[in-house]
Scaffold this active site. Structure first.
Site, PDB file in Angstrom:
ATOM      1  N   ASP A  45      -0.210  -3.820   3.073  1.00  0.00           N
ATOM      2  CA  ASP A  45      -0.060  -3.195   1.771  1.00  0.00           C
ATOM      3  C   ASP A  45      -0.876  -1.898   1.773  1.00  0.00           C
ATOM      4  OD1 ASP A  45       0.356  -2.960  -1.120  1.00  0.00           O
ATOM      5  OD2 ASP A  45      -1.725  -3.623  -1.304  1.00  0.00           O
ATOM      6  N   ASP A  47      -1.932   0.215  -1.542  1.00  0.00           N
ATOM      7  CA  ASP A  47      -2.834   0.432  -2.664  1.00  0.00           C
ATOM      8  C   ASP A  47      -3.985  -0.570  -2.676  1.00  0.00           C
ATOM      9  OD1 ASP A  47      -1.051   2.377  -3.293  1.00  0.00           O
ATOM     10  OD2 ASP A  47      -0.273   1.419  -5.095  1.00  0.00           O
ATOM     11  N   LYS A 197       8.948  -7.444  -0.914  1.00  0.00           N
ATOM     12  CA  LYS A 197       8.247  -7.141   0.335  1.00  0.00           C
ATOM     13  C   LYS A 197       8.543  -8.209   1.395  1.00  0.00           C
ATOM     14  CE  LYS A 197       4.343  -4.479  -1.507  1.00  0.00           C
ATOM     15  NZ  LYS A 197       2.864  -4.352  -1.534  1.00  0.00           N
TER      16      LYS A 197
END
Length: 295
Positions: A45, A47, A197
């Site tokens: 990921d 962020d 995702k």
């Protein structure tokens, strides 16, 4: 006279030596490179996992400086970013609003333009926000010969810039619709978020012949539990409270690279959010300070 005749020969010899040395160096480099591991990979990921804060906000700052939108717009984005940093948790609705706004801002602009601006924005606002610890983990996977992908709700064009600049394999991100190279302001499907995702990673695994039990995944957010649960080696990085609890329950690795975190801050998130929402917009001074900080 003999000396003058010898000189060209000497230069020729040096050129040959330089060429041979360059070729030898390449041979050594290739010999030291790890053998590719074609069945294992790592998925990160972005962020608050690879990068401090929300990548969409850093993008918004760069676009604001290039007159894509107004100071009022960026002040709202600053508030969203401040909430994200202090609360330390992704609110899907909150993030969705920020990304929808960003899509509206790029409508009418070209894909090529955003890609070029993305390179500049990475240098201006993102490079110094990369978590060194997470970057080191990604490099460890690369050193093992594994491929490394970013998996993020950020626009795919920006995700690819980040991946390329970090020397990673590639990126999976939200796809904005464009016609003849011009953005329409709409998404192709939805944001790459949550279960999306996991769907993307499964597709990559099937295409690349990956064994998901040998793969790793890294995230800070409980929203990414579908992605983390999909692989054999999940790791919580700078986790929110729910993800930390899930990691402890399942025996997953936890890595926290944040500094200066106070128990009082973690315990007072709800109180801060409530007080901030009630008071922030009553104070024009706060907005002014946010805007000055951005500039």
């Amino acid at each position: 006279m003999a000396h003058e005749h010898a000189r060209p020969k000497n230069l020729k010899s040096r050129s040959m030596l330089a060429g041979q040395a360059a070729a030898a160096a390449t041979e050594v480099e290739n010999a030291l490179a790890p053998d590719p591991d074609l069945t294992a990979a790592a998925f990160f990921d972005v962020d608050n996992t690879i990068m401090q804060g929300a990548s969409i906000f850093h993008l918004a700052r760069g676009l604001h400086r290039r007159d894509f939108f107004t100071t009022t717009d960026i002040a709202k984005a600053a508030w969203q970013q401040m909430y994200f940093r202090v609360a330390g948790v992704e609110d899907p609705e909150h993030i969705a609003k920020a990304r929808s706004s960003a899509l509206a801002f790029i409508a009418g602009h070209s894909v090529t333009e955003l890609e070029e601006i993305g390179e500049e924005i990475f240098d201006e606002h993102m490079a110094h926000k990369i978590w060194p610890g997470t970057r080191a983990i990604a490099q460890t996977h690369l050193d093992r010969g594994e491929r490394v992908w970013l998996v993020t709700a950020a626009p795919i064009e920006i995700a690819r810039v980040i991946a390329r600049r970090l020397g990673l394999t590639g990126a999976l991100g939200t796809v904005a619709e464009h016609v003849d190279g011009i953005y329409t302001g709409e998404l192709v499907g939805e944001m790459l978020h949550g279960e999306g995702k996991a769907v993307a990673i499964r597709a990559v695994a099937e295409r690349e012949g990956l064994d998901l039990e040998r793969c790793s995944a890294y995230s800070d957010s409980s929203n990414d539990l579908p992605m983390l649960s999909l692989v054999g080696h999940p790791c919580a990085v700078n986790p929110d409270a729910r993800l930390r609890a899930a990691a402890q329950k399942n025996g997953w690795l936890v890595r926290d690279y944040r500094t200066g975190r106070k128990v009082a801050v973690a315990g007072g998130r709800a109180a801060f959010a409530g007080a901030a929402v009630a008071g922030a917009w009553r104070s024009r001074g706060l907005v002014s300070r946010l805007v000055r900080k951005i500039h």
